[in-house]
Design a protein around this motif. Structure first.
Motif, PDB file in Angstrom:
ATOM      1  N   ALA A   1       0.837  -1.196   0.000  1.00  0.00           N
ATOM      2  CA  ALA A   1       0.000   0.000   0.000  1.00  0.00           C
ATOM      3  C   ALA A   1       0.870   1.243   0.000  1.00  0.00           C
ATOM      4  O   ALA A   1       1.990   1.213   0.523  1.00  0.00           O
ATOM      5  N   THR A   2       0.333   2.324  -0.588  1.00  0.00           N
ATOM      6  CA  THR A   2       1.025   3.606  -0.574  1.00  0.00           C
ATOM      7  C   THR A   2       0.046   4.715  -0.213  1.00  0.00           C
ATOM      8  O   THR A   2      -1.173   4.584  -0.431  1.00  0.00           O
ATOM      9  N   ILE A   3       0.606   5.795   0.327  1.00  0.00           N
ATOM     10  CA  ILE A   3      -0.181   6.994   0.582  1.00  0.00           C
ATOM     11  C   ILE A   3       0.626   8.177   0.069  1.00  0.00           C
ATOM     12  O   ILE A   3       1.792   8.349   0.434  1.00  0.00           O
ATOM     13  N   ALA A   4       0.025   8.969  -0.800  1.00  0.00           N
ATOM     14  CA  ALA A   4       0.709  10.092  -1.414  1.00  0.00           C
ATOM     15  C   ALA A   4       0.580  11.336  -0.536  1.00  0.00           C
ATOM     16  O   ALA A   4      -0.195  11.378   0.417  1.00  0.00           O
ATOM     17  N   VAL A   5       1.351  12.367  -0.904  1.00  0.00           N
ATOM     18  CA  VAL A   5       1.359  13.595  -0.122  1.00  0.00           C
ATOM     19  C   VAL A   5      -0.019  14.242  -0.099  1.00  0.00           C
ATOM     20  O   VAL A   5      -0.382  14.925   0.871  1.00  0.00           O
ATOM     21  N   ASP A   6      -0.820  13.997  -1.142  1.00  0.00           N
ATOM     22  CA  ASP A   6      -2.166  14.573  -1.183  1.00  0.00           C
ATOM     23  C   ASP A   6      -3.194  13.687  -0.485  1.00  0.00           C
ATOM     24  O   ASP A   6      -4.386  13.994  -0.498  1.00  0.00           O
ATOM     25  N   GLY A   7      -2.719  12.592   0.097  1.00  0.00           N
ATOM     26  CA  GLY A   7      -3.600  11.687   0.819  1.00  0.00           C
ATOM     27  C   GLY A   7      -4.169  10.563  -0.011  1.00  0.00           C
ATOM     28  O   GLY A   7      -4.849   9.675   0.517  1.00  0.00           O
ATOM     29  N   ASN A   8      -3.893  10.581  -1.297  1.00  0.00           N
ATOM     30  CA  ASN A   8      -4.382   9.509  -2.169  1.00  0.00           C
ATOM     31  C   ASN A   8      -3.732   8.188  -1.780  1.00  0.00           C
ATOM     32  O   ASN A   8      -2.535   8.131  -1.507  1.00  0.00           O
ATOM     33  N   THR A   9      -4.525   7.134  -1.737  1.00  0.00           N
ATOM     34  CA  THR A   9      -4.018   5.821  -1.339  1.00  0.00           C
ATOM     35  C   THR A   9      -4.169   4.810  -2.465  1.00  0.00           C
ATOM     36  O   THR A   9      -5.068   4.920  -3.302  1.00  0.00           O
ATOM     37  N   ASN A  10      -3.288   3.844  -2.459  1.00  0.00           N
ATOM     38  CA  ASN A  10      -3.359   2.733  -3.396  1.00  0.00           C
ATOM     39  C   ASN A  10      -3.028   1.442  -2.671  1.00  0.00           C
ATOM     40  O   ASN A  10      -2.172   1.433  -1.775  1.00  0.00           O
ATOM     41  N   TYR A  11      -3.692   0.364  -3.091  1.00  0.00           N
ATOM     42  CA  TYR A  11      -3.516  -0.930  -2.446  1.00  0.00           C
ATOM     43  C   TYR A  11      -3.301  -2.021  -3.479  1.00  0.00           C
ATOM     44  O   TYR A  11      -3.864  -1.989  -4.576  1.00  0.00           O
TER      45      TYR A  11
ATOM     46  N   VAL B   1      -4.817  -7.111  -0.769  1.00  0.00           N
ATOM     47  CA  VAL B   1      -5.132  -6.555   0.550  1.00  0.00           C
ATOM     48  C   VAL B   1      -6.328  -5.612   0.523  1.00  0.00           C
ATOM     49  O   VAL B   1      -6.761  -5.136   1.579  1.00  0.00           O
ATOM     50  N   LYS B   2      -6.865  -5.347  -0.647  1.00  0.00           N
ATOM     51  CA  LYS B   2      -8.000  -4.425  -0.743  1.00  0.00           C
ATOM     52  C   LYS B   2      -9.170  -4.921   0.089  1.00  0.00           C
ATOM     53  O   LYS B   2      -9.519  -6.104   0.046  1.00  0.00           O
ATOM     54  N   GLY B   3      -9.737  -4.006   0.856  1.00  0.00           N
ATOM     55  CA  GLY B   3     -10.848  -4.350   1.722  1.00  0.00           C
ATOM     56  C   GLY B   3     -10.444  -4.894   3.070  1.00  0.00           C
ATOM     57  O   GLY B   3     -11.288  -5.041   3.959  1.00  0.00           O
ATOM     58  N   ARG B   4      -9.158  -5.207   3.234  1.00  0.00           N
ATOM     59  CA  ARG B   4      -8.682  -5.759   4.511  1.00  0.00           C
ATOM     60  C   ARG B   4      -7.683  -4.833   5.202  1.00  0.00           C
ATOM     61  O   ARG B   4      -7.667  -4.752   6.431  1.00  0.00           O
ATOM     62  N   PHE B   5      -6.837  -4.168   4.429  1.00  0.00           N
ATOM     63  CA  PHE B   5      -5.802  -3.309   4.985  1.00  0.00           C
ATOM     64  C   PHE B   5      -6.145  -1.848   4.708  1.00  0.00           C
ATOM     65  O   PHE B   5      -6.729  -1.515   3.670  1.00  0.00           O
ATOM     66  N   THR B   6      -5.754  -0.977   5.632  1.00  0.00           N
ATOM     67  CA  THR B   6      -5.957   0.456   5.464  1.00  0.00           C
ATOM     68  C   THR B   6      -4.676   1.192   5.837  1.00  0.00           C
ATOM     69  O   THR B   6      -4.145   0.994   6.943  1.00  0.00           O
ATOM     70  N   ILE B   7      -4.196   2.037   4.921  1.00  0.00           N
ATOM     71  CA  ILE B   7      -3.018   2.857   5.202  1.00  0.00           C
ATOM     72  C   ILE B   7      -3.485   4.257   5.568  1.00  0.00           C
ATOM     73  O   ILE B   7      -4.449   4.788   4.976  1.00  0.00           O
ATOM     74  N   SER B   8      -2.833   4.848   6.556  1.00  0.00           N
ATOM     75  CA  SER B   8      -3.185   6.201   6.985  1.00  0.00           C
ATOM     76  C   SER B   8      -1.927   6.893   7.496  1.00  0.00           C
ATOM     77  O   SER B   8      -0.865   6.265   7.583  1.00  0.00           O
ATOM     78  N   ARG B   9      -2.056   8.170   7.848  1.00  0.00           N
ATOM     79  CA  ARG B   9      -0.877   8.906   8.304  1.00  0.00           C
ATOM     80  C   ARG B   9      -1.251   9.921   9.369  1.00  0.00           C
ATOM     81  O   ARG B   9      -2.393  10.370   9.464  1.00  0.00           O
ATOM     82  N   ASP B  10      -0.259  10.259  10.157  1.00  0.00           N
ATOM     83  CA  ASP B  10      -0.345  11.367  11.106  1.00  0.00           C
ATOM     84  C   ASP B  10       0.805  12.297  10.745  1.00  0.00           C
ATOM     85  O   ASP B  10       1.943  12.079  11.175  1.00  0.00           O
ATOM     86  N   GLY B  11       0.533  13.308   9.962  1.00  0.00           N
ATOM     87  CA  GLY B  11       1.575  14.191   9.474  1.00  0.00           C
ATOM     88  C   GLY B  11       2.320  14.917  10.571  1.00  0.00           C
ATOM     89  O   GLY B  11       3.519  15.157  10.476  1.00  0.00           O
ATOM     90  N   ALA B  12       1.604  15.241  11.639  1.00  0.00           N
ATOM     91  CA  ALA B  12       2.230  15.966  12.742  1.00  0.00           C
ATOM     92  C   ALA B  12       3.296  15.130  13.422  1.00  0.00           C
ATOM     93  O   ALA B  12       4.202  15.656  14.070  1.00  0.00           O
TER      94      ALA B  12
END
Length: 118
Positions: free
Chosen positions: A49-59, A63-74
């Protein structure tokens, strides 16, 4: 030298959940993406999985439907919430980031083991 520190791996039963974390030693400036790869014994490393600077995610499809990528920029941290884990998810999971340092540079974490077994 950027350092990525991962945590959260372990042993879990099939159907269970784990949450991986990856913290970068540098602020998320000049990063275009962060994400996770995994490598199982005897297999090639594969993108999870990836998460771009604009928040766009790809899986990856597996893993689709099972895994979730997220971020805490702070906190310069990304997460991988893994649900409905299967034995085939067993692998070492590696965090990465792509950062502009005059050219695009990819940095890697040390890896964290995820084992799904009863």
């Amino acid at each position: 030298q950027v350092q990525l520190v991962e945590s959260g791996g372990g042993l879990v039963q099939p159907g269970g959940s784990l949450r991986l974390s990856c913290t970068s030693s540098e602020i998320t400036f000049n990063i275009n993406a962060m994400g996770w790869y995994r490598q199982a014994p005897g297999k090639q490393r594969e993108l999870v999985a990836t998460i771009a600077v604009d928040g766009n995610t790809n899986y990856a499809d597996f893993v689709k439907g099972r895994f979730t990528i997220s971020r805490d920029g702070a906190k310069n941290t990304i997460f991988l919430q893994m649900n409905s884990l299967k034995p085939e998810d067993t692998a070492v999971y590696y965090c990465f980031e792509n950062r502009w340092t005059g050219g695009w540079e990819t940095s890697w974490g040390q890896g964290t083991q995820v084992t799904v077994s009863s």
